[in-house]
Design a protein around this motif. Structure first.
Motif, PDB file in Angstrom:
ATOM      1  N   LEU A  33      30.753  33.025  35.910  1.00  7.12           N
ATOM      2  CA  LEU A  33      30.515  31.737  36.561  1.00  7.12           C
ATOM      3  C   LEU A  33      31.672  30.765  36.417  1.00  7.12           C
ATOM      4  O   LEU A  33      31.872  29.896  37.264  1.00  7.12           O
ATOM      5  N   LEU A  53      33.815  30.357  39.411  1.00  4.72           N
ATOM      6  CA  LEU A  53      33.167  29.921  40.640  1.00  4.72           C
ATOM      7  C   LEU A  53      33.056  28.404  40.707  1.00  4.72           C
ATOM      8  O   LEU A  53      32.950  27.732  39.683  1.00  4.72           O
ATOM      9  N   PRO A  74      30.815  25.024  41.626  1.00  5.74           N
ATOM     10  CA  PRO A  74      29.392  24.786  41.346  1.00  5.74           C
ATOM     11  C   PRO A  74      28.460  25.329  42.422  1.00  5.74           C
ATOM     12  O   PRO A  74      27.438  25.956  42.110  1.00  5.74           O
ATOM     13  N   GLU A  94      29.017  27.733  44.523  1.00  9.36           N
ATOM     14  CA  GLU A  94      29.050  29.194  44.523  1.00  9.36           C
ATOM     15  C   GLU A  94      28.210  29.754  43.389  1.00  9.36           C
ATOM     16  O   GLU A  94      27.479  30.748  43.578  1.00  9.36           O
ATOM     17  N   ALA A  95      28.307  29.142  42.222  1.00 12.58           N
ATOM     18  CA  ALA A  95      27.510  29.597  41.085  1.00 12.58           C
ATOM     19  C   ALA A  95      26.027  29.434  41.372  1.00 12.58           C
ATOM     20  O   ALA A  95      25.220  30.332  41.065  1.00 12.58           O
ATOM     21  N   GLY A 119      27.800  27.023  30.414  1.00 11.15           N
ATOM     22  CA  GLY A 119      29.048  26.464  30.906  1.00 11.15           C
ATOM     23  C   GLY A 119      29.541  25.301  30.063  1.00 11.15           C
ATOM     24  O   GLY A 119      28.789  24.704  29.286  1.00 11.15           O
ATOM     25  N   TRP A 156      40.055  29.037  36.358  1.00 14.81           N
ATOM     26  CA  TRP A 156      38.730  28.541  36.029  1.00 14.81           C
ATOM     27  C   TRP A 156      38.347  27.376  36.936  1.00 14.81           C
ATOM     28  O   TRP A 156      39.111  26.420  37.103  1.00 14.81           O
ATOM     29  N   GLY A 190      32.070  26.661  37.312  1.00 13.74           N
ATOM     30  CA  GLY A 190      30.674  27.036  37.586  1.00 13.74           C
ATOM     31  C   GLY A 190      29.749  25.836  37.523  1.00 13.74           C
ATOM     32  O   GLY A 190      30.052  24.768  38.059  1.00 13.74           O
ATOM     33  N   THR A 218      24.394  24.451  33.042  1.00 11.09           N
ATOM     34  CA  THR A 218      23.923  25.797  33.393  1.00 11.09           C
ATOM     35  C   THR A 218      22.504  26.052  32.894  1.00 11.09           C
ATOM     36  O   THR A 218      21.638  26.514  33.645  1.00 11.09           O
TER      37      THR A 218
END
Length: 281
Positions: A180, A183, A185, A187-188, A210, A229, A232, A237
């Motif tokens: 994650l 990715l 946010p 996309e995650a 995260g 990075w 995510g 998370t």
């Protein structure tokens, strides 16, 4: 899609140079596993990790990391690997899905219960590179293994997984190891939403809690990893999962370090999530 054999996306032999930058980070993770496996007191043994580095013409680690960030990332990677190994075997599911599997060799190195099926999803070139190395070693999986080239940012991978034999009506175990953070946010969230739609009640999902990647110290020697990075879902998370049908438990890196008598190189806020899919309301 192939099962328990090799996969090839092109007639020519795949090389590590054909991998996308994100996929090439799998080589860095393999180097961590190779280093840990060479220790006299390893927390796990990956007999294939060094072969990936050799195939990619990367020098094998002869000593531990030097910089503070490198030491922290290696400690994190080692403890993370052992934690996920233990939790996947304890999940009690005979369907295991490795998202962005990279050079993961758990299908070959863990002692899976009879009847376990392991699905490995990742981009075609990285899976082809892995198959070339494993085939050259004569590696034999310890579970029924399905290698499925797929882009997890595309909408069609869930249907392809089901077509490959995954049964969404039965409990499953999912691993999103080191995924994650690469990715955005949205996309995650989309990826985890797709997983939730496939995960029957009682299914388990393993991933990292995260954190704020903007606070990561800069180390030029690690920029090929950290510059990729995107964060995510960040520190939210666990809250996101709790609000989307999962019951979560958090295990801190500090706790794992104490459990395995592996002192960390410095303070850490890192943690891992084990989420159990709740029954629908």
């Amino acid at each position: 899609m192939t099962t328990s054999g090799s996969t090839s996306d092109s007639p020519s032999a795949p090389t590590s140079e054909s991998l996308r930058p994100v996929s090439r980070t799998a080589l860095s993770v393999a180097l961590v596993r190779a280093y840990e496996s060479s220790r006299p007191d390893p927390l796990f043994d990956d007999p294939y990790a060094a072969a990936f580095a050799t195939a990619a013409e990367l020098p094998l680690p002869a000593a531990g990391p030097r910089s503070g960030l490198a030491k922290a990332l290696v400690a994190h990677g080692v403890l993370r690997t052992r934690f996920y190994d233990d939790r996947l075997l304890a999940a009690g599911a005979d369907q295991v899905v490795l998202l962005a599997a990279g050079l993961d060799t758990r299908a070959h190195r863990l002692d899976w219960p009879a009847g376990t099926r392991v699905f490995e999803l990742d981009l075609g070139p990285v899976l082809a590179f892995k198959e070339q190395v494993l085939d050259a070693l004569g590696a034999v999986p310890r579970a029924r293994r399905t290698v499925l080239p797929a882009d997890l940012l595309e909408p069609h991978w869930p249907a392809r997984l089901v077509d490959a034999g995954f049964d969404p009506a039965r409990p499953s175990a999912w691993l999103a190891e080191g995924l994650l953070v690469y990715l955005a946010p949205e996309e995650a969230a989309a990826l985890l939403t797709a997983v939730a739609a496939l995960a029957a009640p009682g299914s388990r999902l393993l991933l990292e809690q995260g954190r704020d990647v903007t606070a990561t110290p800069h180390d030029p020697s690690l920029a090929h990893v950290t510059d990729l990075w995107r964060g995510g879902l960040g520190p939210g998370t666990r809250d996101w999962l709790d609000g989307h049908g999962w019951a979560t438990e958090l295990t801190t890196l500090d706790r794992l370090a104490r459990r395995h008598a592996r002192p960390l190189p410095g303070p850490s806020t890192a943690a891992f999530i084990e989420a159990v899919r709740r029954p629908a309301d």
